[in-house]
Structures are given as C-alpha cells and as structure tokens.
Enzyme design. Structure first.
Site, PDB file in Angstrom:
ATOM      1  N   GLY A 152       0.846  -1.199   0.000  1.00  0.00           N
ATOM      2  CA  GLY A 152       0.000   0.000   0.000  1.00  0.00           C
ATOM      3  C   GLY A 152       0.878   1.244   0.000  1.00  0.00           C
ATOM      4  NE  ARG A 153      -3.021   6.341   1.407  1.00  0.00           N
ATOM      5  CZ  ARG A 153      -3.984   5.645   2.009  1.00  0.00           C
ATOM      6  NH1 ARG A 153      -3.682   4.704   2.877  1.00  0.00           N
ATOM      7  NH2 ARG A 153      -5.244   5.880   1.723  1.00  0.00           N
ATOM      8  CB  ILE A 154       3.447   2.445   4.601  1.00  0.00           C
ATOM      9  CG1 ILE A 154       2.464   3.454   5.233  1.00  0.00           C
ATOM     10  CG2 ILE A 154       4.775   2.451   5.372  1.00  0.00           C
ATOM     11  CD1 ILE A 154       2.046   3.123   6.661  1.00  0.00           C
ATOM     12  NE  ARG A 174      -5.753  -7.159   0.235  1.00  0.00           N
ATOM     13  CZ  ARG A 174      -6.527  -6.228   0.770  1.00  0.00           C
ATOM     14  NH1 ARG A 174      -7.677  -6.557   1.297  1.00  0.00           N
ATOM     15  NH2 ARG A 174      -6.173  -4.957   0.790  1.00  0.00           N
ATOM     16  CB  SER A 175      -4.133  -7.962  -6.553  1.00  0.00           C
ATOM     17  OG  SER A 175      -4.153  -6.597  -6.177  1.00  0.00           O
ATOM     18  NE  ARG A 231      -2.334  -2.140  14.238  1.00  0.00           N
ATOM     19  CZ  ARG A 231      -1.851  -0.914  14.016  1.00  0.00           C
ATOM     20  NH1 ARG A 231      -0.558  -0.706  13.967  1.00  0.00           N
ATOM     21  NH2 ARG A 231      -2.674   0.106  13.856  1.00  0.00           N
ATOM     22  CG  ASP A 255       7.820   0.393  15.759  1.00  0.00           C
ATOM     23  OD1 ASP A 255       8.454   0.855  16.735  1.00  0.00           O
ATOM     24  OD2 ASP A 255       6.833   0.976  15.249  1.00  0.00           O
ATOM     25  CD  GLU A 260       2.337  -2.767  20.036  1.00  0.00           C
ATOM     26  OE1 GLU A 260       1.720  -1.687  20.132  1.00  0.00           O
ATOM     27  OE2 GLU A 260       2.790  -3.180  18.967  1.00  0.00           O
ATOM     28  CG  HIS A 278       3.255   0.766  17.969  1.00  0.00           C
ATOM     29  ND1 HIS A 278       2.149  -0.043  18.003  1.00  0.00           N
ATOM     30  CD2 HIS A 278       3.098   1.539  16.873  1.00  0.00           C
ATOM     31  CE1 HIS A 278       1.361   0.228  16.966  1.00  0.00           C
ATOM     32  NE2 HIS A 278       1.920   1.199  16.271  1.00  0.00           N
TER      33      HIS A 278
HETATM   34  C1  8YV Z   1      -0.562   4.504  16.258  1.00  0.00           C
HETATM   35  C2  8YV Z   1      -0.340   3.121  14.324  1.00  0.00           C
HETATM   36  O1  8YV Z   1      -1.797   4.856  15.852  1.00  0.00           O
HETATM   37  O2  8YV Z   1      -1.059   4.470  12.538  1.00  0.00           O
HETATM   38  C3  8YV Z   1      -1.114   3.377  13.091  1.00  0.00           C
HETATM   39  O3  8YV Z   1      -1.802   2.451  12.656  1.00  0.00           O
HETATM   40  O4  8YV Z   1      -0.212   2.032  14.756  1.00  0.00           O
HETATM   41  C4  8YV Z   1       0.290   4.228  15.058  1.00  0.00           C
HETATM   42  O5  8YV Z   1       0.499   5.352  14.280  1.00  0.00           O
HETATM   43  C5  8YV Z   1       0.031   5.553  17.104  1.00  0.00           C
HETATM   44  O6  8YV Z   1       1.005   4.946  17.848  1.00  0.00           O
HETATM   45  C6  8YV Z   1      -0.965   6.231  18.030  1.00  0.00           C
HETATM   46  O7  8YV Z   1      -1.512   5.407  18.941  1.00  0.00           O
END
Ligand code: 8YV
Length: 321
Positions: A152-154, A174-175, A231, A255, A260, A278
């Site tokens: 995706g974007r990132i 996915r594709s 995640r 990260d 968490e 994170h």
């Molecule tokens: C958290 C993130 O939202 O953008 C996300 O999906 O996991 C992080 O940017 C950020 O740590 C704030 O809680």
C-alpha cells in the site's frame, strides 16, 4: 451551551486530546471505568476517539445510539469492528498519508540497524569494549535484496527509499500492481525465499493474522532478517522467538508486538534483534498532523460535514464522501 460528549476508548495522544477538549466533553474510558455512569450518558455520546492500537468493539458501538463517527488517530483501524459500525450507520475515519514518510523511514532505519548492528555497536562503545577489539562485521545493506509484505502507501514509500540504496526490491500483496515495475511474489513464503530483508507492512486484523509463520521464517533463512512495522498480530511471535533462538533467521527489527506494551522477555537479551516501542509514526511533526486530521474528522463527523479521510469500507456510506 454544554459541549457535545465524545468517548475516548483509550489514553489519547495529548495533541489529539487537547484539540478535542476545546470543543467537546471528553469521557475518558468511562465504558471501562464506570459501567453504571456510562449507561447513564451513553446516549449523549456523538463521537468515539481511538488510536491505531486500541479496540472499539461492536458491543460498545451498539450502546451508542447517537454516535456519528469513530475517529482513529492512526492509519491502522484493525481494532475497530467496522462491519458493526457500518450496520449502525457510524462511519469510521483514520489518518492515512500524514504518517507514511515516518513509518517508511523507521522501516529503513530498522533495516540499517539490524544489518549493520547499530544498536549493538552503540552498546559496545558504551560498555567500554572497543579497546578489546573491533566490533564484528555487519551485513551490507546497499545492493541487498529487500522484500515488502503489503504494498500500500507505506510499502511503496519503503520501496522508494530502498531504491535509493540500490536494493533489489520485490513485494507480495493481495494482488499484483501492474504499474509498480517491481517483482511480485504470490505469497510471503515465496518472497521470503528470495530476499535478505523481509519488511512487513500489511494491515492487521484477522485476514493477516500469523501471515508470517514458521514456514515463512524458514524460507527467509539463516542469512535473512525480518522487519515488522505493521502489527504484532501479523507475525507468529512464538515462531519468531524460536526462529531467532535457533538461528533459523539471522535477526529481526521489531516495532510492534502481540501484547503491547509488553514485549516477550525472551527477546530482550537476544543479540540479533533491535526492539523499538511502536514508534514508527512518533515524530513531533507527524503526531501534530495526525492530531489535526483526527480532530478534523471528529468535527466533520459530529457536525454532519463530509469526512476528510473515511476508511475505505465507509466511503460509500450515505452522508460520507
Ligand atoms: C498509532 C499506528 O496509531 O497508525 C497506526 O496504525 O499504529 C500508530 O500510528 C500511534 O502509535 C498512536 O496510537
């Protein structure tokens, strides 16, 4: 006039919280801390504020008959029960784009850190060990093979950075994205077998749970490094710990974690891992931009204006552009 009420389902970042406080009465986790008090005011709640890590379960949304929006401070919204939100006519928003650069930057930082042992080298100097002899040689990053899980974007922003390092870049998603010009692999295992650094940046949630499992780690192999900025749920953490312990992979830069802010103690003492808390989007500039966008979405949603950045599933909802 009384300010409208919103529910914060978790401790919010101060920048988001302060913006909300100016316009709303913010109820801090009342659904968890004061069940009877929450019942008394649930119908006054017009908006729900959350973060990328927090949970907005369907059972909670069902108790909020007048909620008009869930505004997530984060791009990931796997903690929100989106189908239930949609069923109740409550659109969900998030903060894409504004954090893309930071997350991609940290992903590359972890690639460099695990490859070159930067965190360990820092410890080596601080422990006064340099006079004992040189720090062990690292792995060359420039020109190495990088695999991206999730495009995706990132993921694309990571690819742009990696191309500056002259890396051979491939991805799985996915594709296949025909216009990417990069090599596509149909599975994480197939990709892992062909790269030195495997960077995970998929959405979380049930669809990607344990996408990176023992089989993928085996394919990555004893010279391969895993980077996770997605995640914790995407990686089978126990399989990862075993793979790191047994030399199935060379190392990892993490990260995000399953539980968490608890990080498995087994990882703490491993010399071949770099652990960050994170923090991929945690810069002053980006957190301000996230707070501005999350607040603007809350304001738009609670006042019947078009939402700035609804999540893709909510784009078609009535009243949502
Ligand atoms: C958290 C993130 O939202 O953008 C996300 O999906 O996991 C992080 O940017 C950020 O740590 C704030 O809680």
């Amino acid at each position: 006039m009384a300010k409208p009420d919103v529910l914060a389902v978790t401790k919010l970042h101060p920048l988001y919280r302060q913006a909300l406080d100016a316009l709303y009465t913010v109820h801090d986790r009342t659904h968890e801390t004061d069940s009877a008090g929450f019942d008394a005011m649930a119908q006054r709640i017009v908006g729900v504020a959350s973060t990328g890590e927090a949970s907005v379960p369907g059972g909670l949304l069902s108790r909020l008959p007048n909620a008009k929006v869930v505004s997530v401070f984060g791009v990931g919204y796997d903690g929100v029960d989106v189908p239930t939100a949609i069923a109740h006519g409550i659109p969900v928003t998030h903060t894409p784009e504004v954090l893309t650069d930071d997350v991609a930057d940290l992903a590359m930082g972890l690639v460099l850190s695990v490859g070159r042992g930067i965190a360990q080298a820092d410890q080596y100097v601080r422990a006064g060990r340099w006079p004992e002899g040189p720090f062990p040689l690292g792995r060359k990053v420039s020109g190495a093979r990088l695999g991206i899980v999730g495009f995706g974007r990132i993921g694309k922003a990571i690819a742009r950075r990696a191309s500056g390092f002259g890396m051979a870049i491939a991805y799985t998603a996915r594709s296949e994205k025909a216009d990417s010009g990069l090599r596509f692999f149909p599975s994480a295992a197939a990709l892992a077998a062909e790269v030195d650094f495997l960077v995970v940046i998929t959405p979380g949630g049930a669809a990607t749970r344990h996408l990176i499992n023992a089989e993928v780690l085996k394919a990555l192999g004893p010279r391969g490094f895993l980077i996770n900025v997605a995640r914790g749920s995407v990686v089978d953490e126990q399989a990862l710990i075993a793979a790191l312990h047994n030399g199935v992979i060379a190392g990892a830069g993490l990260d995000v974690y399953v539980n968490e802010p608890q990080v498995p103690e087994a990882l703490w003492s491993m010399p071949n891992v770099v652990l960050t808390p994170h923090m991929a989007s945690a810069t002053n500039e980006t957190r301000q931009a996230m707070a501005d966008l999350a607040f603007a979405n809350m304001q738009a949603g609670t006042s019947g204006q078009p939402l700035l950045t609804p999540v893709p599933e909510c784009v078609g909802m009535s009243g949502v552009r």
